[in-house]
Design an enzyme around this catalytic site. Structure first.
Site, PDB file in Angstrom:
ATOM      1  N   CYS A 192       0.858  -1.097  -0.001  1.00 20.69           N
ATOM      2  CA  CYS A 192      -0.078  -0.008   0.008  1.00 20.69           C
ATOM      3  C   CYS A 192       0.814   1.213   0.089  1.00 20.69           C
ATOM      4  O   CYS A 192       1.841   1.218   0.743  1.00 20.69           O
ATOM      5  CB  CYS A 192      -0.958   0.014   1.047  1.00 20.69           C
ATOM      6  SG  CYS A 192      -2.009   1.446   1.408  1.00 20.69           S
ATOM      7  N   CYS A 195       0.112   2.967   3.622  1.00 17.86           N
ATOM      8  CA  CYS A 195       0.469   2.205   5.178  1.00 17.86           C
ATOM      9  C   CYS A 195       1.436   1.082   5.002  1.00 17.86           C
ATOM     10  O   CYS A 195       1.613   0.307   5.985  1.00 17.86           O
ATOM     11  CB  CYS A 195      -0.631   1.875   5.845  1.00 17.86           C
ATOM     12  SG  CYS A 195      -1.557   0.199   5.019  1.00 17.86           S
ATOM     13  N   CYS A 212      -4.501  -0.355  -0.094  1.00 15.40           N
ATOM     14  CA  CYS A 212      -5.139  -1.444   0.614  1.00 15.40           C
ATOM     15  C   CYS A 212      -6.615  -1.228   0.862  1.00 15.40           C
ATOM     16  O   CYS A 212      -7.068  -0.149   0.746  1.00 15.40           O
ATOM     17  CB  CYS A 212      -4.561  -1.514   2.199  1.00 15.40           C
ATOM     18  SG  CYS A 212      -4.895   0.065   3.291  1.00 15.40           S
ATOM     19  N   HIS A 225      -7.361   2.509   2.551  1.00 15.87           N
ATOM     20  CA  HIS A 225      -6.881   3.605   1.894  1.00 15.87           C
ATOM     21  C   HIS A 225      -7.356   3.721   0.448  1.00 15.87           C
ATOM     22  O   HIS A 225      -7.318   4.595  -0.331  1.00 15.87           O
ATOM     23  CB  HIS A 225      -5.342   3.334   1.856  1.00 15.87           C
ATOM     24  CG  HIS A 225      -5.065   3.855   3.311  1.00 15.87           C
ATOM     25  ND1 HIS A 225      -3.862   2.959   4.100  1.00 15.87           N
ATOM     26  CD2 HIS A 225      -5.187   4.982   4.103  1.00 15.87           C
ATOM     27  CE1 HIS A 225      -3.582   3.692   4.888  1.00 15.87           C
ATOM     28  NE2 HIS A 225      -4.340   4.720   5.308  1.00 15.87           N
ATOM     29  N   CYS A 328     -10.960 -28.751  -4.954  1.00 14.69           N
ATOM     30  CA  CYS A 328     -10.066 -29.827  -4.521  1.00 14.69           C
ATOM     31  C   CYS A 328      -9.265 -29.360  -3.464  1.00 14.69           C
ATOM     32  O   CYS A 328      -8.627 -30.017  -2.590  1.00 14.69           O
ATOM     33  CB  CYS A 328      -9.146 -30.347  -5.563  1.00 14.69           C
ATOM     34  SG  CYS A 328      -8.642 -29.073  -6.682  1.00 14.69           S
ATOM     35  N   HIS A 820      -4.865 -28.422 -10.091  1.00 14.59           N
ATOM     36  CA  HIS A 820      -5.756 -29.243  -9.362  1.00 14.59           C
ATOM     37  C   HIS A 820      -5.034 -29.909  -8.272  1.00 14.59           C
ATOM     38  O   HIS A 820      -3.511 -29.807  -8.265  1.00 14.59           O
ATOM     39  CB  HIS A 820      -6.150 -30.431 -10.420  1.00 14.59           C
ATOM     40  CG  HIS A 820      -6.856 -31.505  -9.580  1.00 14.59           C
ATOM     41  ND1 HIS A 820      -8.030 -31.492  -8.812  1.00 14.59           N
ATOM     42  CD2 HIS A 820      -6.606 -33.024  -9.700  1.00 14.59           C
ATOM     43  CE1 HIS A 820      -8.452 -32.496  -8.790  1.00 14.59           C
ATOM     44  NE2 HIS A 820      -7.630 -33.467  -8.829  1.00 14.59           N
TER      45      HIS A 820
END
Length: 861
Positions: A192, A195, A212, A225, A328, A820
């Site tokens: 960010c 911050c 953020c 923010h 999965c 997977h």
């Protein structure tokens, strides 16, 4: 007869309801088991709550609630013996009855037909009324029965094709303005801009700002923010950085206040140097792989042991889990957890007690759904071998294929993913992140009882040394797994790798087919060595120098857990912003001795750094201070916000408390408070305004300070500070240090950074699992001291550092967002592969290609 039926139902008429919009009708699966209308006993749907119960559990619901009228649903399936057409889907003979009830079985190679049967059953005498019976039943009952029969089953909307709510195209997508400011987003290292946060980051699609997101109710998220940036600039659209894949990305419209679709997302991202179309491409079977599928085919084959005639196994502990499309990651984690005795004992061993004390809606109870899944996997009830007659017939037809059904995790997934922005979707997710999520849920729901996740918890000692003064600081915290780096430079076939890379580049430049890929082979000892090596500490502030200096950090085990989890750091980002998985093999050992990594604590001759804090730099965002001032000085409550929450169905008094404790910051903050506190016993109790909060010393004599006898700050004070985004452990320590004075506690938080709180171990059990390797540590290097002896310390079960491998999870594909997962578990001295609903004896367990490894501690003998 009509009169008789009418008279029979009269006493129960007040309890029979017609499903309304929003009511979920559980007519495909029992709340306590995996019984369905296809089961031998069918399914009973309560005509008041619309919950479904198998024959074994319906009596419990009747005794607990007194509800007497249930609809019994039964599906009869049989094979057509003449004129069978291979591969046909079962034909519906009585299609008007269940209408929207999905099939729970897989049919292969034969033509089946099925007939649906429904009837009302009145308990306790089990009086049955066949349906439909329109002329003889009262009108209300007829309407209710018809509505139940025609309603979509509760989880129909959460099947793979429609797991998420429908998202609309943003009205800003077509005409979005993007600034030509030269911003290019790197492939990694995001944080960010305001911050320094490194998670829940959003890229503004107008100016490329990386900021953020909002704070979530579970303590994750950010400081909001990205939203502040919108309020300052009115730039409307942002995309979450770690969700970008060829199929799209998570886009949010600040102006529309909801998740949206952006049909031009590829173009908008390319403006900042992100080519999303070159990431991965979906394959026809629903899983994803990279563009060079040929380079990954060996990995898919080796991990799934393709081409081998694997023998199916059945019975207790050998039940598979159906794949809901991309679930999965969930299946593999839960298979491993329920192979651990502590989880088996907690949930399956206490099955009857959990069921007897489950709430009125067991579909929303974590313990109930854990017990249901555990029993489904361990009972053997849903993993039975085919009958001898079936085997003989299949062999004669030369088409024998084991038809393992497995259990469906729809109800479990719907509960544990509720409210989570990632796991509530039908996209593939990281199994490592889901493991931490489940551990956190187990922690939250184990208050006052045995916590099976204690077996993973261990203590880490971090030693930081100032390079200039040579003085040291030791800190300790809690962690749940370690992440091992995979140093490619240590590969034993390095020359072969270099030759391959040269051939690959030459083929690319000359437009030729690429050479056969070469997999890096890295010794496990090199991974362990890279993990234990000292690392530089950026922006280290030396309290001895009272200034920034160079610092190095080393990490060691302060305790060893009963079960050790190792994650191999296989995933990274290319210079073109494309996320990729390193193609490598590691010779992970069956037996592991880590005793040499035991922490030693402060050594003779070492001098500790002074216990001083860096200069205070107050955050630009003064919202926290203003919230506290509003709470202390003006106890008025925003009744508009209260009513908005009450309209969602929450108790009025709970809504008033939520608005009050979040400082009238609006319904969104209050909603987060409600979610975080709704399980508390006084959740719906009337709000008691803390008028007794006194900034003076006498606060300890007030009702809020009365709890000082047990050294625990008042929950009201904790709630005020945690609702501002401060961690619970840090908040508790601040209140303890300031005699529960809110104003002084807030100052204390700003002057005591969280990383300094080595004395807050008594509250560590309340924190969430940390997903950074050895980023948490504990407070004592003496390996003979077990915090179990101190009720106020974190629950740690220390012992020798010798382990044996008993399970590992492998990933196939190019990214955690695709591919997977399968897992291998060692049971009864043999390795077993769990590949969704298929469970077979493993012939060649690919231990060197694993992603997450699970070890259990060896006994000292």
């Amino acid at each position: 007869m009509a009169a008789d039926l009418g008279e029979l139902l009269v006493p129960y008429m007040p309890t029979i309801r017609v499903p309304r919009t929003g009511d979920r009708v559980f007519k495909s699966e029992c709340a306590f088991s995996y019984d369905s209308p296809e089961s031998e006993g069918g399914l009973y749907v309560c005509m008041n709550t619309f919950l479904g119960f198998g024959r074994e559990h319906v009596e419990r619901h009747y005794r607990k609630t007194g509800q007497s009228v249930y609809m019994h649903l039964k599906r009869h399936i049989k094979e057509v013996t003449t004129g069978a057409a291979g591969g046909a889907i079962p034909r519906r003979r009585n299609g008007k009855v269940f209408l929207d009830l999905e099939l729970n079985r897989d049919f292969n190679g034969e033509d089946y037909e099925y007939e649906d049967e429904a009837k009302l059953v009145i308990f306790p005498d089990h009086y049955e009324i066949p349906l439909p019976n329109i002329e003889e039943l009262p009108a209300l009952v007829t309407i209710a029965c018809d509505a139940v029969l025609n309603a979509a089953s509760a989880y129909k909307k959460q099947d793979p094709e429609s797991w998420e709510e429908e998202i609309q195209v943003s009205r800003h997508a077509r005409s979005l303005r993007q600034l030509d400011n030269g911003v290019k987003i790197p492939p990694s290292g995001w944080k960010c801009q305001k911050c320094e946060m490194r998670e829940n980051l959003w890229l503004n699609l107008t100016d490329g700002a990386v900021l953020c997101g909002k704070w979530f109710f579970d303590g994750s998220g950010g400081n909001g923010h990205a939203l502040e940036h919108y309020r300052e600039t009115n730039f409307p659209l942002a995309v979450k950085l770690d969700t970008i894949n060829p199929d799209g990305a998570d886009v949010y419209s600040f102006e529309e206040e909801e998740a949206v679709l952006d049909p031009h997302i590829s173009e908008h991202l390319s403006h900042f140097g992100i080519d999303m179309l070159q990431l991965q491409q979906p394959t026809e079977n629903g899983h994803h792989t990279d563009n060079n599928a040929r380079q990954r085919v060996s990995e898919w084959e080796v991990i799934q042991e393709s081409g081998m005639k694997l023998k199916a196994v059945y019975g207790s502990g050998y039940t598979g889990i159906k794949n809901l499309g991309n679930s999965c990651y969930l299946s593999t984690i839960m298979q491993v957890l329920f192979s651990i005795p502590e989880f088996q004992r907690m949930y399956v061993g206490n099955l009857q007690r959990i069921y007897d004390y489950s709430p009125l809606d067991p579909t929303q109870d974590f313990a109930t759904q854990m017990a249901k899944l555990g029993y489904g996997l361990l009972s053997g009830q849903y993993s039975k071998p085919p009958m001898k007659s079936e085997l003989i017939e299949q062999v004669m037809k030369e088409e024998y294929k084991h038809q393992q059904r497995g259990v469906s995790p729809r109800m479990f997934k719907g509960l544990v993913s509720k409210g989570h922005p990632e796991f509530s979707s039908n996209r593939q997710q990281d199994a490592h992140e889901f493991l931490l999520h489940i551990i956190n849920l187990v922690e939250r729901n184990s208050a006052g009882s045995e916590n099976p996740s204690d077996v993973f918890r261990f203590l880490v000692e971090e030693r930081v040394q100032c390079c200039q003064t040579r003085r040291v600081r030791y800190t300790q915290r809690v962690d749940y797994l370690i992440q091992l780096p995979a140093p490619i430079e240590c590969a034993t076939n390095r020359e072969e790798l270099l030759a391959y890379e040269a051939k690959r580049k030459d083929a690319e430049e000359n437009m030729r087919a690429p050479p056969e890929p070469v997999r890096a082979r890295i010794p496990f000892t090199a991974c362990l060595q890279a993990f234990t090596e000292p690392e530089n500490v950026p922006d280290f502030w030396s309290s001895a120098l009272q200034a920034k200096s160079a610092g190095v950090k080393t990490s060691r085990f302060a305790s060893f857990p009963e079960y050790l989890i190792l994650q191999i750091k296989k995933f990274t980002f290319g210079v073109d912003w494309v996320p990729k998985k390193l193609d490598l093999a590691i010779d992970v050992p069956d037996f592991l001795d880590l005793n040499r990594l035991r922490a030693t604590g402060l050594q003779v001759g070492e001098e500790e750094l002074p216990d001083l804090t860096p200069p205070i730099v107050l955050p630009e965002d003064t919202r926290v201070i203003s919230v506290l001032i509003n709470i202390l000085a003006a106890p008025e409550i925003d009744e508009v916000a209260v009513m908005q929450l009450a309209e969602m169905g929450f108790p009025l008094e709970a809504c008033r408390k939520a608005v009050y404790y979040t400082g009238n910051m609006g319904p969104e903050m209050a909603f987060n408070w409600i979610i975080a506190h709704m399980e508390e016993p006084d959740f719906a109790e009337p709000l008691t305004l803390p008028s007794m909060i006194d900034p003076g010393p006498s606060s300890s004599n007030s009702p809020m300070g009365a709890t000082s006898l047990d050294n625990s700050p008042p929950e009201e004070s904790i709630a005020i500070l945690t609702s501002m985004g401060f961690p619970r452990s840090h908040t508790i320590q601040a209140l303890k240090a300031t005699n529960n004075n809110l104003e002084r506690a807030l100052d204390w938080i700003f002057t005591h950074p969280e990383e300094e709180e080595s004395d807050a171990l008594s509250d560590m059990a309340d924190t969430e699992p940390n997903d950074n390797a050895f980023s948490n540590a504990n407070s004592h290097s003496d390996s003979t001291l077990s915090p179990d002896r101190d009720a106020s310390g974190p629950r740690i079960k220390d012992g020798p550092g010798r382990y044996e491998l008993f399970a590992f999870i492998s990933h196939m594909g190019a990214s955690t967002m695709s591919g997977h997962y399968v897992c291998h578990i060692k049971k009864e001295g043999r390795w077993v592969i769990y590949n969704d609903h298929k469970v077979c004896l493993s012939e060649r367990p690919p231990k060197d290609l694993g992603y997450i490894y699970f070890y259990h501690r060896l006994s000292s003998s």
